[in-house]
Each structure stands twice: as structure tokens, then as C-alpha cells.
Design an enzyme around this catalytic site. Structure first.
Site, PDB file in Angstrom:
ATOM      1  N   SER A  24     -27.260 -21.454 -78.878  1.00  0.00           N
ATOM      2  CA  SER A  24     -28.388 -21.324 -80.130  1.00  0.00           C
ATOM      3  C   SER A  24     -28.151 -21.638 -81.489  1.00  0.00           C
ATOM      4  CB  SER A  24     -28.760 -19.955 -79.827  1.00  0.00           C
ATOM      5  OG  SER A  24     -29.874 -19.606 -80.830  1.00  0.00           O
ATOM      6  N   LEU A  76     -31.172 -17.176 -90.063  1.00  0.00           N
ATOM      7  CA  LEU A  76     -32.424 -16.978 -88.862  1.00  0.00           C
ATOM      8  C   LEU A  76     -33.487 -17.454 -89.420  1.00  0.00           C
ATOM      9  CD1 LEU A  76     -31.752 -12.837 -88.403  1.00  0.00           C
ATOM     10  CD2 LEU A  76     -30.387 -15.021 -87.500  1.00  0.00           C
ATOM     11  N   ASN A 102     -33.682 -17.952 -77.535  1.00  0.00           N
ATOM     12  CA  ASN A 102     -32.992 -16.930 -78.111  1.00  0.00           C
ATOM     13  C   ASN A 102     -34.004 -16.010 -79.097  1.00  0.00           C
ATOM     14  OD1 ASN A 102     -31.154 -16.354 -80.725  1.00  0.00           O
ATOM     15  ND2 ASN A 102     -29.911 -16.315 -79.018  1.00  0.00           N
ATOM     16  N   CYS A 133     -28.731  -8.952 -85.380  1.00  0.00           N
ATOM     17  CA  CYS A 133     -29.854  -9.078 -86.489  1.00  0.00           C
ATOM     18  C   CYS A 133     -29.884  -7.587 -87.126  1.00  0.00           C
ATOM     19  CB  CYS A 133     -31.232  -9.174 -85.798  1.00  0.00           C
ATOM     20  SG  CYS A 133     -31.318 -10.740 -84.904  1.00  0.00           S
ATOM     21  N   THR A 269     -20.839 -25.783 -82.208  1.00  0.00           N
ATOM     22  CA  THR A 269     -20.312 -26.531 -83.032  1.00  0.00           C
ATOM     23  C   THR A 269     -19.952 -27.750 -82.432  1.00  0.00           C
ATOM     24  OG1 THR A 269     -19.667 -24.332 -84.248  1.00  0.00           O
ATOM     25  CG2 THR A 269     -18.599 -26.384 -85.072  1.00  0.00           C
TER      26      THR A 269
HETATM   27  C1  LIG Z   1     -25.661 -23.570 -87.770  1.00  0.00           C
HETATM   28  C2  LIG Z   1     -25.571 -22.333 -86.623  1.00  0.00           C
HETATM   29  C3  LIG Z   1     -26.918 -21.501 -86.388  1.00  0.00           C
HETATM   30  C4  LIG Z   1     -26.807 -20.642 -85.404  1.00  0.00           C
HETATM   31  N1  LIG Z   1     -27.794 -20.022 -84.973  1.00  0.00           N
HETATM   32  C5  LIG Z   1     -27.868 -18.755 -84.053  1.00  0.00           C
HETATM   33  C6  LIG Z   1     -28.902 -17.987 -83.770  1.00  0.00           C
HETATM   34  O1  LIG Z   1     -30.162 -18.355 -84.204  1.00  0.00           O
HETATM   35  N2  LIG Z   1     -28.862 -17.295 -82.480  1.00  0.00           N
HETATM   36  C7  LIG Z   1     -27.663 -16.971 -82.007  1.00  0.00           C
HETATM   37  O2  LIG Z   1     -27.551 -15.818 -81.257  1.00  0.00           O
HETATM   38  N3  LIG Z   1     -26.711 -17.818 -82.436  1.00  0.00           N
HETATM   39  C8  LIG Z   1     -26.661 -18.721 -83.441  1.00  0.00           C
HETATM   40  N4  LIG Z   1     -25.606 -19.002 -83.771  1.00  0.00           N
HETATM   41  C9  LIG Z   1     -24.335 -18.802 -83.097  1.00  0.00           C
HETATM   42  C10 LIG Z   1     -23.994 -19.742 -81.761  1.00  0.00           C
HETATM   43  O3  LIG Z   1     -24.986 -19.888 -80.846  1.00  0.00           O
HETATM   44  C11 LIG Z   1     -22.665 -19.679 -80.939  1.00  0.00           C
HETATM   45  O4  LIG Z   1     -22.610 -18.178 -80.584  1.00  0.00           O
HETATM   46  C12 LIG Z   1     -21.392 -19.644 -82.043  1.00  0.00           C
HETATM   47  O5  LIG Z   1     -21.610 -20.878 -83.278  1.00  0.00           O
HETATM   48  C13 LIG Z   1     -20.014 -19.753 -81.448  1.00  0.00           C
HETATM   49  O6  LIG Z   1     -19.937 -21.165 -80.469  1.00  0.00           O
HETATM   50  P1  LIG Z   1     -19.300 -22.458 -81.286  1.00  0.00           P
HETATM   51  O7  LIG Z   1     -17.990 -22.045 -81.665  1.00  0.00           O
HETATM   52  O8  LIG Z   1     -19.375 -23.200 -80.024  1.00  0.00           O
HETATM   53  O9  LIG Z   1     -20.335 -22.888 -82.245  1.00  0.00           O
HETATM   54  C14 LIG Z   1     -25.489 -20.121 -84.693  1.00  0.00           C
HETATM   55  C15 LIG Z   1     -24.356 -20.972 -85.069  1.00  0.00           C
HETATM   56  C16 LIG Z   1     -24.377 -21.859 -85.898  1.00  0.00           C
HETATM   57  C17 LIG Z   1     -23.213 -22.792 -86.128  1.00  0.00           C
END
Ligand SMILES: Cc1cc2nc3c(=O)[nH]c(=O)nc-3n(C[C@H](O)[C@H](O)[C@H](O)COP(=O)(O)O)c2cc1C
Length: 308
Positions: A24, A76, A102, A133, A269
Site C-alpha cells: 500500500s 495518509l 488498505n 493511524c 519501496t
Molecule cells: C510512500 C509510501 C507510502 C505508504 N503508504 C501507506 C499506506 O497508505 N498504508 C499503509 O498501510 N502502508 C503504507 N506504506 C507502507 C508500505 O506499504 C510498507 O509497509 C513499507 O513501506 C515497508 O515495505 P517496503 O520496505 O517494501 O517499502 C507506505 C510506504 C511508502 C514508502
């Protein structure tokens, strides 16, 4: 070449053709990525967190690169549930993607209203509840920081929807296995972890925080060892499926999460540097299962802890 069965059943109707999803907030609502590949090839698309009303998010700068990762304080930002249903869902449905929405909120009631609204919408495979949140009624403490708050939220949502409820856990809560048990006991169908780890960056020239929102969420390779450890702890504690997230950049990393006990993974990421990362990861996974002659369910939790 023989084909490999990559399908996963996460319960309560959440049957995926393969275990690789997008995380997400890192994949928008799927539209941009569909310029690069057929998004129906993914296990599922997890969309940006949706609240009841549209949200503007935090002031810029919202992202900064850090050693082996990035910090974000998007705050958010999203289009709100009605615009999501009217403007984003038709595209995802037509693309043939499995959609996991999500969900976020500031009160239990807001989460409930968003879930209820989404319950009536065709083409949604599951709801991922983002409990990172701030709860306005509890003075801004995050739902994901206190077991009683998270459990109370899941109890309410369980009563109002028959949809698969995946609860996304925060690594900032201290006792993540205890948190997983608390939401399982109130009816969560699966848990996904980890969300970002809270961090900050400071510019010494101005002595100001680099991010407009001051604090941000750390993601990317820097958090992978922490995420792996937490996935393994949670896997050992619960009986519901675990979805692993955190710093998965290549297939080998996804394999590590499966071996630690995850039944599926989310890639976040990594898609910023390579939009095709989820498909590369899927290919590596398939090759590994074929070469090692091991079935996917047998790989899950197969960590060898015997002495060397
Ligand atoms: C720019 C950005 C926006 C994100 N927005 C959300 C979100 O709206 N809801 C959520 O549950 N996680 C959000 N996340 C968290 C990611 O879904 C994920 O849990 C976290 O980045 C770790 O995974 P990764 O290392 O592969 O990025 C966001 C992460 C990033 C980098």
C-alpha cells in the site's frame, strides 16, 4: 518446463494466483504501473490507504533518501472512499487485478463506515486494515500501538463485514507477536507486517527536520532484517496466515520471508527504483521452487534452526 503451482489460499475467500503483491502507498491505484506490465499478473494490488473523506496529506518535502532506504511522511493523502469507488475501482476491475483495499481512519466509527461502504463494492478481494493511524478520540495514540485499541477496532469490523480482514501491524508497537494474537482473537483472517519504522532526518545547516511532517516512516532494505525477525516471531505465535513486508528488493528476499513463515509477501519501496520488481521477484520464486523441487506450502516456515 513443468509449471509450478504458485497459488495461495489466505482464507475467507482470499485465493491468490501467486504470493507476490504490491504494498500500500507504493503503487497508487495501479494505473501508473499498468503502463509497464499487466497488473493482473500480480498476486494482488494493495491500494493506497483509503479514508472516508479525501485527505491532503503532509506539507513537502515528503520523502527523503536515507542509507539503504527512504523516509516518507505522505500523511495518509488519498482520494477518499467515494472517489476511489467511482474513479479507481473500474480501472482495477477491468485490468483483472485482485484488489486489496488498505483502509484507514481517525476513529473506530470512520473505519467502520469505510469498510461498510466497501462491502457493497464488487471486485474487492480483501480489506487491509492500516492500524498505524492516530486515534483522535484517544488523544492521537495510534490504534496499532495498544492491543486493546487494535482488538476493539477489529471486533467492530468483524461484526460488519464478511470480507477477508487482513490487519497490517506496526513495528513501532513493542510486542508485535502479542498484537498479532490480539487481532487474531477478535477475528482477523490474516496479518501483514511490517509497516514503516518511525524515524527522522535533520539538516545540520538549517538545524531543521528534513521532512515537512518532521517524523517519517522508514522503508526499504534498511528495515528488512527487522521485518524478517518480526514475521518469524508472529508466525510462531499465531495460527492465521502472515504476509511479509519490508525491504523486499529481489526474489531472494521474498524467499527469506517465506522461509521465516510468511505465506505471501508485499513489495513496496523496490517499485520506486524498478516498477517491474514484483514480476522479477515472482520469476525468481518460481525458478527456486522448480529447481529445489519444493512445493510453496512446504517452503513456508521451513527455517532450519538445527545446529550447524
Ligand atoms: C510512500 C509510501 C507510502 C505508504 N503508504 C501507506 C499506506 O497508505 N498504508 C499503509 O498501510 N502502508 C503504507 N506504506 C507502507 C508500505 O506499504 C510498507 O509497509 C513499507 O513501506 C515497508 O515495505 P517496503 O520496505 O517494501 O517499502 C507506505 C510506504 C511508502 C514508502
Amino acid at each position: 518446463m513443468s509449471s509450478v503451482d504458485l497459488s495461495v489460499d489466505l482464507g475467507r475467500g482470499l485465493l491468490l494466483p501467486n504470493p507476490v503483491m504490491t504494498a500500500s502507498g507504493t503503487f497508487g491505484y495501479g494505473e501508473e504501473a499498468s503502463q509497464y506490465f499487466d497488473i493482473s499478473k500480480l498476486g494482488a494490488v494493495v491500494v493506497k490507504g483509503i479514508s472516508e473523506s479525501p485527505r491532503q496529506g503532509n506539507p513537502p518535502p515528503r520523502v527523503v533518501e536515507t542509507p539503504s532506504g527512504m523516509l516518507n511522511s505522505i500523511g495518509l493523502q488519498n482520494v477518499g472512499v467515494e472517489a476511489f469507488i467511482a474513479e479507481k475501482m473500474p480501472f482495477l476491475r477491468d485490468a483483472g487485478a485482485r484488489v486489496i483495499v488498505n483502509v484507514l481512519g481517525s476513529t473506530v466509527e470512520e473505519y467502520a463506515r469505510v469498510c461498510k461502504r466497501l462491502d457493497a463494492v464488487e471486485g474487492i478481494s480483501a480489506l487491509e486494515i492500516n492500524i498505524s493511524c492516530p486515534n483522535v478520540k484517544e488523544g492521537g495514540v495510534q490504534f496499532g500501538m495498544k492491543k486493546a485499541l487494535a482488538a476493539g477496532l477489529v471486533k467492530v469490523l468483524r461484526e460488519l463485514t464478511g470480507r477477508h480482514l487482513m490487519v497490517k501491524l506496526s513495528p513501532n508497537c513493542g510486542d508485535i507477536a502479542g498484537m498479532a494474537l490480539a487481532v487474531q482473537d477478535e477475528g482477523a483472517d490474516s496479518v501483514s507486517l511490517i509497516n514503516t519504522i518511525t524515524g527522522m532526518e535533520i539538516d545540520v545547516a538549517t538545524r531543521r527536520p528534513v521532512l515537512g511532517g518532521m517524523m517519517g516512516g522508514l522503508s526499504g532494505p534498511a528495515i528488512r532484517p527487522v521485518a524478517l525477525r518480526m514475521v518469524h516471531e508472529v508466525y510462531n505465535a499465531v495460527r492465521i496466515p502472515v504476509v511479509g513486508i519490508g525491504g523486499i528488493m529481489e526474489g531472494r528476499h521474498a524467499l527469506q520471508f517465506l522461509i521465516a513463515g510468511a505465506q505471501a509477501v508485499q513489495v513496496g519501496t523496490a517499485t520506486f527504483t524498478d516498477p517491474l520488481a514484483p514480476l522479477r521477484i515472482l520469476e525468481t520464486l518460481e525458478d527456486y521452487l522448480r529447481e529445489e523441487r519444493i512445493a510453496l506450502p512446504d517452503l513456508v516456515g521451513s527455517l532450519n534452526t538445527g545446529s550447524l
